[in-house]
Scaffold this active site. Sequence first.
Site, PDB file in Angstrom:
ATOM      1  N   ARG A 121       0.825  -1.234   0.000  1.00  0.00           N
ATOM      2  CA  ARG A 121       0.000   0.000   0.000  1.00  0.00           C
ATOM      3  C   ARG A 121       0.844   1.262   0.000  1.00  0.00           C
ATOM      4  O   ARG A 121       0.367   2.338   0.357  1.00  0.00           O
ATOM      5  CB  ARG A 121      -0.988   0.014   1.169  1.00  0.00           C
ATOM      6  CG  ARG A 121      -1.972  -1.143   1.124  1.00  0.00           C
ATOM      7  CD  ARG A 121      -3.245  -0.840   1.896  1.00  0.00           C
ATOM      8  NE  ARG A 121      -4.144  -1.976   1.821  1.00  0.00           N
ATOM      9  CZ  ARG A 121      -4.166  -2.964   2.708  1.00  0.00           C
ATOM     10  NH1 ARG A 121      -3.361  -2.941   3.751  1.00  0.00           N
ATOM     11  NH2 ARG A 121      -4.997  -3.964   2.555  1.00  0.00           N
ATOM     12  N   LYS A 143       2.950  11.737 -10.918  1.00  0.00           N
ATOM     13  CA  LYS A 143       2.128  10.882 -11.779  1.00  0.00           C
ATOM     14  C   LYS A 143       2.918   9.609 -12.076  1.00  0.00           C
ATOM     15  O   LYS A 143       4.066   9.690 -12.561  1.00  0.00           O
ATOM     16  CB  LYS A 143       1.792  11.583 -13.098  1.00  0.00           C
ATOM     17  CG  LYS A 143       0.641  12.549 -12.994  1.00  0.00           C
ATOM     18  CD  LYS A 143       0.224  13.038 -14.377  1.00  0.00           C
ATOM     19  CE  LYS A 143      -0.908  14.050 -14.290  1.00  0.00           C
ATOM     20  NZ  LYS A 143      -1.242  14.606 -15.619  1.00  0.00           N
ATOM     21  N   GLU A 185       9.742  19.512 -24.064  1.00  0.00           N
ATOM     22  CA  GLU A 185       9.016  19.741 -22.802  1.00  0.00           C
ATOM     23  C   GLU A 185       9.555  20.990 -22.098  1.00  0.00           C
ATOM     24  O   GLU A 185       8.832  21.642 -21.350  1.00  0.00           O
ATOM     25  CB  GLU A 185       9.118  18.517 -21.888  1.00  0.00           C
ATOM     26  CG  GLU A 185       8.535  17.227 -22.487  1.00  0.00           C
ATOM     27  CD  GLU A 185       7.009  17.101 -22.365  1.00  0.00           C
ATOM     28  OE1 GLU A 185       6.360  18.067 -21.923  1.00  0.00           O
ATOM     29  OE2 GLU A 185       6.474  16.029 -22.730  1.00  0.00           O
ATOM     30  N   LYS A 227       6.909  23.653 -13.115  1.00  0.00           N
ATOM     31  CA  LYS A 227       6.060  22.480 -12.841  1.00  0.00           C
ATOM     32  C   LYS A 227       5.714  22.411 -11.358  1.00  0.00           C
ATOM     33  O   LYS A 227       4.582  22.081 -10.987  1.00  0.00           O
ATOM     34  CB  LYS A 227       6.742  21.194 -13.316  1.00  0.00           C
ATOM     35  CG  LYS A 227       5.855  19.985 -13.032  1.00  0.00           C
ATOM     36  CD  LYS A 227       6.012  18.834 -13.970  1.00  0.00           C
ATOM     37  CE  LYS A 227       4.947  17.771 -13.666  1.00  0.00           C
ATOM     38  NZ  LYS A 227       5.060  16.577 -14.465  1.00  0.00           N
ATOM     39  N   GLU A 237      -4.795  17.391 -10.570  1.00  0.00           N
ATOM     40  CA  GLU A 237      -5.366  17.807 -11.860  1.00  0.00           C
ATOM     41  C   GLU A 237      -6.887  17.885 -11.798  1.00  0.00           C
ATOM     42  O   GLU A 237      -7.591  17.318 -12.638  1.00  0.00           O
ATOM     43  CB  GLU A 237      -4.915  16.841 -12.968  1.00  0.00           C
ATOM     44  CG  GLU A 237      -4.956  17.471 -14.356  1.00  0.00           C
ATOM     45  CD  GLU A 237      -4.242  16.635 -15.413  1.00  0.00           C
ATOM     46  OE1 GLU A 237      -3.083  16.226 -15.194  1.00  0.00           O
ATOM     47  OE2 GLU A 237      -4.856  16.398 -16.465  1.00  0.00           O
ATOM     48  N   ARG A 242      -3.266  22.178 -13.531  1.00  0.00           N
ATOM     49  CA  ARG A 242      -2.279  21.180 -13.952  1.00  0.00           C
ATOM     50  C   ARG A 242      -2.538  20.728 -15.393  1.00  0.00           C
ATOM     51  O   ARG A 242      -1.607  20.360 -16.110  1.00  0.00           O
ATOM     52  CB  ARG A 242      -2.270  19.983 -12.993  1.00  0.00           C
ATOM     53  CG  ARG A 242      -1.145  19.002 -13.311  1.00  0.00           C
ATOM     54  CD  ARG A 242      -0.863  18.004 -12.207  1.00  0.00           C
ATOM     55  NE  ARG A 242       0.244  17.135 -12.601  1.00  0.00           N
ATOM     56  CZ  ARG A 242       0.914  16.337 -11.798  1.00  0.00           C
ATOM     57  NH1 ARG A 242       0.602  16.280 -10.510  1.00  0.00           N
ATOM     58  NH2 ARG A 242       1.902  15.582 -12.246  1.00  0.00           N
ATOM     59  N   ASN A 246      -0.651  19.818 -20.253  1.00  0.00           N
ATOM     60  CA  ASN A 246      -0.960  18.956 -21.403  1.00  0.00           C
ATOM     61  C   ASN A 246      -0.917  19.711 -22.727  1.00  0.00           C
ATOM     62  O   ASN A 246      -1.347  19.193 -23.755  1.00  0.00           O
ATOM     63  CB  ASN A 246      -2.337  18.309 -21.220  1.00  0.00           C
ATOM     64  CG  ASN A 246      -2.368  17.375 -20.024  1.00  0.00           C
ATOM     65  OD1 ASN A 246      -1.365  16.730 -19.714  1.00  0.00           O
ATOM     66  ND2 ASN A 246      -3.491  17.318 -19.328  1.00  0.00           N
ATOM     67  N   HIS A 249      -0.357  17.952 -25.998  1.00  0.00           N
ATOM     68  CA  HIS A 249      -0.493  16.516 -25.784  1.00  0.00           C
ATOM     69  C   HIS A 249      -1.714  15.923 -26.476  1.00  0.00           C
ATOM     70  O   HIS A 249      -1.706  14.735 -26.805  1.00  0.00           O
ATOM     71  CB  HIS A 249      -0.531  16.209 -24.288  1.00  0.00           C
ATOM     72  CG  HIS A 249       0.815  16.280 -23.624  1.00  0.00           C
ATOM     73  ND1 HIS A 249       1.567  17.437 -23.568  1.00  0.00           N
ATOM     74  CD2 HIS A 249       1.583  15.334 -23.022  1.00  0.00           C
ATOM     75  CE1 HIS A 249       2.707  17.195 -22.940  1.00  0.00           C
ATOM     76  NE2 HIS A 249       2.754  15.928 -22.604  1.00  0.00           N
ATOM     77  N   HIS A 253      -0.920  13.167 -28.798  1.00  0.00           N
ATOM     78  CA  HIS A 253      -1.405  11.812 -28.514  1.00  0.00           C
ATOM     79  C   HIS A 253      -1.980  11.177 -29.792  1.00  0.00           C
ATOM     80  O   HIS A 253      -1.749   9.994 -30.075  1.00  0.00           O
ATOM     81  CB  HIS A 253      -2.462  11.871 -27.417  1.00  0.00           C
ATOM     82  CG  HIS A 253      -3.132  10.559 -27.150  1.00  0.00           C
ATOM     83  ND1 HIS A 253      -2.580   9.616 -26.304  1.00  0.00           N
ATOM     84  CD2 HIS A 253      -4.261  10.006 -27.642  1.00  0.00           C
ATOM     85  CE1 HIS A 253      -3.366   8.550 -26.278  1.00  0.00           C
ATOM     86  NE2 HIS A 253      -4.394   8.763 -27.089  1.00  0.00           N
ATOM     87  N   HIS A 267       7.741  10.521 -27.850  1.00  0.00           N
ATOM     88  CA  HIS A 267       6.726  11.315 -27.128  1.00  0.00           C
ATOM     89  C   HIS A 267       7.042  12.817 -27.209  1.00  0.00           C
ATOM     90  O   HIS A 267       6.167  13.631 -27.538  1.00  0.00           O
ATOM     91  CB  HIS A 267       6.660  10.855 -25.668  1.00  0.00           C
ATOM     92  CG  HIS A 267       5.745  11.679 -24.818  1.00  0.00           C
ATOM     93  ND1 HIS A 267       4.372  11.626 -24.935  1.00  0.00           N
ATOM     94  CD2 HIS A 267       6.005  12.607 -23.858  1.00  0.00           C
ATOM     95  CE1 HIS A 267       3.827  12.482 -24.079  1.00  0.00           C
ATOM     96  NE2 HIS A 267       4.792  13.083 -23.405  1.00  0.00           N
TER      97      HIS A 267
END
Length: 367
Positions: A121, A143, A185, A227, A237, A242, A246, A249, A253, A267
Site C-alpha cells: 500500500r 504521476k 518539454e 512544474k 489535476e 495542472r 498537457n 499533448h 497523442h 513522445h
Amino acid sequence: MAVIPVALAGRSYEVRIGSGLLADVASECAPFLRKQRVPIVTDRNVEAKWRAVVEASLIAAGKEPCWLVHEPGEGAKSWDGLARTVEWLLAEEVERGDHVLALGGGVIGDLTGFACAVLKRGCGFVQLPTTLLAQVDSSVGGKTAINTPAGKNLVGSFHQPSLVLADLDALATLPTREMRAGYAEVLKYGVLGDAAFFDWCAANAPALLSGDKSAQEEAVARSVAAKARIVAEDERETTGVRALLNLGHTFGHALEAETGFSDRLLHGEAVALGMVLAARYSARRELISSDDAERVAQQVAAAELPANLPALGLTCNGQRLADHMLHDKKMDAGTLPFVLLKGIGQAFLAKDVELADVAQFLDDQLA
Ligand code: NAD
Ligand code: GLY
C-alpha cells in the site's frame, strides 16, 4: 547546484539539479537509505552507462546495491513489467518505510513509482532521472502509470517521490534524438506560461542541446520550478491548472496513436508538433496572431523537432486523427478539453472545441 522545492502538504520534497549527483548518490540519499541493501530499478541502456557510478558511491558508503534491470522502451511500462517489479521488491523484502531508487528515463520512473505506490500500500522512492524529459517533467509531480492494450498511462496513481536528483552529467550519454525530444518539454513551459522563458529558450537552445552545463542547469531549474508551482496548486489535476501541462499533448497523442506509439515518433517529438498545432489552431480561432503561432513553429524547427504535419508522411486524414482523440484519457463526459493559447506564455483550457472543426483544421495542415 539548484534546489527547487515541491511544496505539498505532508509530502514536500526537493528537486536537486546539478553535476555529480549520481556519483554522490549515497550521501545525497542518505536519509532515505536506512538498510544496507539498496534496491535500484533501471533499464539496460542506463545500466550500461551509469551502474558503475551509482554502485561505486553506494559501496563506498557501506551499502549493498541490488538491481532490477528492464529492457529499454515502453514495453517495460506494462502489466508484466509491473508484476516483475513488484515481485522483485517483495523478494527483496522492501518494507513500507524503505526507499527504492528509480534510475532512468520516464519509463523507469513511471513504472517504479507505480510499483512503489502499490507495494504494501505504498513505500518510498527516489527519482534519479537520466533523460532531459524525465528531469523536467516525468520525475516531478507524482504521476505514475503503466500502459495497457487499451492505451498509454491508463492505469496508475499519484505517488510523490521523496527526493529527485537530476544529474546533468547523465545528459552527456543521452542519444541526441532523445535530448531534442526532452527539449520539447522545456520549450513547453515557455509557451504555456512564461514568455520570457520562451525567449530565453530561443536564445539558449543551441548551447543547451550541445552540452553547455550552465544552460542545461538553468533550463532544468526553470522548467522544474514552473512544474512545481503548478503541481503545488493542483496536485491531482482537478482545477484545470495542472491540465495546462498537457499543452500539445492532445494533438500529440493522436499522432503517437497513428504512428503506433513507436520509435517513428518519440513522445517529446509528438508534443513538439502537437504544440505547433495547438498554436496554429489557436490562430485559426483568432485567439493569437499567426505570427505568434509561427514563432512557436520556428523554435520547434530550430531544435530539429517536427514542426509540420506532412513531414511525418502520414497516410491518414484529419478525421482519423480526431478519432484518436476520442480515446484520449482527458475525455470528460463527452467533451475533450484542449489547451489553447491567448498568446505565447498564456495557455488556457478550452472546453468548447468541436472535433469536426479540429478534423477540418488537420486536413488543412496535412495538405
Ligand atoms: P525512456 O525512459 O524510454 O528513455 C528514452 C531512452 O533513453 C531509452 O532507450 C533509455 O534506455 C535511454 N536512456 C535514458 N537515460 C539515458 C542516459 N542517460 N544515457 C543513455 N541512454 C539513456 O523515455 P523518456 O522520454 O525519458 O520518458 C518517456 C516516458 O515518460 C513515457 O512513458 C511517458 O508516458 C512518460 N511521461 C510521464 C510523465 C509523468 O508526469 N509521469 C510526463 C511525461 C512523460
Ligand atoms: N506531464 C504532465 C503532468 O505531470 O501533469
